[in-house]
Write an enzyme that holds these catalytic residues in place. Structure first.
Site, PDB file in Angstrom:
ATOM      1  N   ASP A  12      -1.675 -20.663  26.642  1.00  0.00           N
ATOM      2  CA  ASP A  12      -1.475 -19.989  27.932  1.00  0.00           C
ATOM      3  C   ASP A  12      -0.154 -20.420  28.574  1.00  0.00           C
ATOM      4  O   ASP A  12       0.261 -21.568  28.439  1.00  0.00           O
ATOM      5  CB  ASP A  12      -2.665 -20.341  28.847  1.00  0.00           C
ATOM      6  CG  ASP A  12      -2.734 -19.418  30.046  1.00  0.00           C
ATOM      7  OD1 ASP A  12      -2.108 -18.329  30.026  1.00  0.00           O
ATOM      8  OD2 ASP A  12      -3.411 -19.780  31.020  1.00  0.00           O
ATOM      9  N   HIS A  29       6.856 -14.747  25.747  1.00  0.00           N
ATOM     10  CA  HIS A  29       6.084 -14.578  24.507  1.00  0.00           C
ATOM     11  C   HIS A  29       6.945 -14.935  23.294  1.00  0.00           C
ATOM     12  O   HIS A  29       6.476 -15.559  22.346  1.00  0.00           O
ATOM     13  CB  HIS A  29       5.563 -13.143  24.387  1.00  0.00           C
ATOM     14  CG  HIS A  29       4.508 -12.819  25.404  1.00  0.00           C
ATOM     15  ND1 HIS A  29       3.425 -13.629  25.622  1.00  0.00           N
ATOM     16  CD2 HIS A  29       4.375 -11.781  26.280  1.00  0.00           C
ATOM     17  CE1 HIS A  29       2.667 -13.123  26.573  1.00  0.00           C
ATOM     18  NE2 HIS A  29       3.231 -12.001  26.995  1.00  0.00           N
ATOM     19  N   GLU A  59      -9.792  -8.762  26.601  1.00  0.00           N
ATOM     20  CA  GLU A  59      -9.447  -8.449  27.993  1.00  0.00           C
ATOM     21  C   GLU A  59      -7.947  -8.224  28.175  1.00  0.00           C
ATOM     22  O   GLU A  59      -7.520  -7.663  29.187  1.00  0.00           O
ATOM     23  CB  GLU A  59      -9.899  -9.600  28.922  1.00  0.00           C
ATOM     24  CG  GLU A  59     -11.410  -9.715  29.097  1.00  0.00           C
ATOM     25  CD  GLU A  59     -12.131 -10.358  27.902  1.00  0.00           C
ATOM     26  OE1 GLU A  59     -11.495 -11.157  27.179  1.00  0.00           O
ATOM     27  OE2 GLU A  59     -13.316 -10.030  27.668  1.00  0.00           O
ATOM     28  N   ASN A  60      -7.144  -8.669  27.208  1.00  0.00           N
ATOM     29  CA  ASN A  60      -5.688  -8.540  27.359  1.00  0.00           C
ATOM     30  C   ASN A  60      -5.199  -7.081  27.319  1.00  0.00           C
ATOM     31  O   ASN A  60      -4.057  -6.807  27.663  1.00  0.00           O
ATOM     32  CB  ASN A  60      -4.938  -9.361  26.295  1.00  0.00           C
ATOM     33  CG  ASN A  60      -4.961 -10.853  26.559  1.00  0.00           C
ATOM     34  OD1 ASN A  60      -4.913 -11.667  25.638  1.00  0.00           O
ATOM     35  ND2 ASN A  60      -5.041 -11.246  27.828  1.00  0.00           N
TER      36      ASN A  60
HETATM   37  C1  FPP Z   1      -1.020 -16.206  27.184  1.00  0.00           C
HETATM   38  O1  FPP Z   1       0.019 -16.427  28.088  1.00  0.00           O
HETATM   39  C2  FPP Z   1      -0.481 -15.780  25.913  1.00  0.00           C
HETATM   40  C3  FPP Z   1      -0.798 -14.620  25.304  1.00  0.00           C
HETATM   41  C4  FPP Z   1      -1.742 -13.617  25.859  1.00  0.00           C
HETATM   42  C5  FPP Z   1      -0.174 -14.266  24.033  1.00  0.00           C
HETATM   43  C6  FPP Z   1      -0.005 -15.360  23.048  1.00  0.00           C
HETATM   44  C7  FPP Z   1       1.142 -15.015  22.235  1.00  0.00           C
HETATM   45  C8  FPP Z   1       2.030 -15.862  21.712  1.00  0.00           C
HETATM   46  C9  FPP Z   1       1.896 -17.315  21.722  1.00  0.00           C
HETATM   47  C10 FPP Z   1       3.228 -15.258  21.122  1.00  0.00           C
HETATM   48  C11 FPP Z   1       3.300 -15.227  19.719  1.00  0.00           C
HETATM   49  C12 FPP Z   1       2.114 -14.928  18.952  1.00  0.00           C
HETATM   50  C13 FPP Z   1       1.872 -13.760  18.353  1.00  0.00           C
HETATM   51  C14 FPP Z   1       0.686 -13.684  17.502  1.00  0.00           C
HETATM   52  C15 FPP Z   1       2.733 -12.573  18.487  1.00  0.00           C
HETATM   53  P1  FPP Z   1       0.105 -15.510  29.358  1.00  0.00           P
HETATM   54  O2  FPP Z   1       0.984 -14.371  29.044  1.00  0.00           O
HETATM   55  O3  FPP Z   1      -1.258 -15.170  29.839  1.00  0.00           O
HETATM   56  O4  FPP Z   1       0.819 -16.463  30.376  1.00  0.00           O
HETATM   57  P2  FPP Z   1       0.652 -16.509  31.947  1.00  0.00           P
HETATM   58  O5  FPP Z   1      -0.667 -17.178  32.212  1.00  0.00           O
HETATM   59  O6  FPP Z   1       1.815 -17.339  32.369  1.00  0.00           O
HETATM   60  O7  FPP Z   1       0.714 -15.106  32.451  1.00  0.00           O
END
Ligand code: FPP
Length: 224
Positions: A12, A29, A59-60
């Site tokens: 996260d 990302h 949920e994403n």
């Molecule tokens: C959560 O951070 C992360 C994700 C929903 C995506 C995870 C993806 C990666 C680690 C990138 C590479 C991996 C692949 C498989 C392409 P968030 O976006 O919810 O962060 P936030 O809480 O700051 O909004």
């Protein structure tokens, strides 16, 4: 000292990292993918046999289309460029979740899984379109349909994680303390570590500290 066989990670904080660095959520990302690569290498160094990474939840899909498209394009190009390297390094890739993506991504995922299926250095379980409640409801439906007994053994048989040991360690980065519908069944006796750092900043030192703390924990499993 506890052995570390299986580590699960809720990665996260990418979006916040991107914004904090005066870029975009998507830049976060991209930076997060670099952390994924590093953590795989370090897991191999520690002889960890299973690494389960939460990359996209059921949920994403609520996120802006632009972000969803970016994430899947990132994954596509990663698979295209890296899967042979994975294979050479004896890494096995398995997808957990409902594989319902574009035709191109479905094909890529299936071929990556097939190509690496006999590898044995480490198994990476990439959780994509994964939701633990869906997984459990689905398992129960299958048991009922087949007229099997509803018990722990049969439920486990129908989870995506069938035949995998439960995680020893769960790490969630990004300074948030929740499980977000991730491996709710499998985490029953897992040691949980909440990490303040955002995923793209999570490094070898942070990971090593958690592993070393875990090794010294007395795991009781309900006993004394
Ligand atoms: C959560 O951070 C992360 C994700 C929903 C995506 C995870 C993806 C990666 C680690 C990138 C590479 C991996 C692949 C498989 C392409 P968030 O976006 O919810 O962060 P936030 O809480 O700051 O909004």
């Amino acid at each position: 000292m506890n052995p570390v066989n299986h580590v699960a990670i809720i990665m996260d904080g990418n979006g916040r990292w991107g914004i904090r660095h005066k870029k975009s959520r998507n830049a976060g990302h991209k930076a997060g993918l670099k952390s994924v690569e590093d953590i795989i290498k370090i897991s191999i160094d520690y002889n960890i046999k299973f690494l389960t990474l939460f990359a996209f939840s059921t949920e994403n899909w609520k996120r802006p289309k632009k972000e969803i498209n970016y994430l899947f394009k990132l994954l596509e190009s990663y698979l295209i460029t890296k899967i042979s390297e994975f294979h050479k390094q004896n890494i096995k890739l398995k997808i957990i979740g409902k594989k319902k993506f574009s035709k191109k991504l479905n094909l890529l995922l299936n071929s990556a899984e097939k190509k690496t299926s006999k590898n044995s250095k480490i198994q990476i379980n990439l959780a994509l379109n994964y939701g633990s409640k869906f997984e459990l409801v689905n398992a129960v439906k299958k048991i009922v349909k087949n007229n099997y007994k509803i018990n722990e053994k049969n439920i486990e048989k129908y989870l995506y994680t069938k035949n995998l040991p439960d995680p020893d360690i769960l790490i969630r980065t990004g300074n948030t303390k929740r499980l977000s519908n991730f491996l709710l069944w499998q985490l029953a006796y897992t040691e949980i570590f909440f990490e303040k750092k955002l995923w793209p900043d999570f490094n070898r030192e942070d990971y090593s500290k958690i592993i070393n703390r875990f090794k010294k924990i007395k795991r009781n499993y309900g006993n004394v």
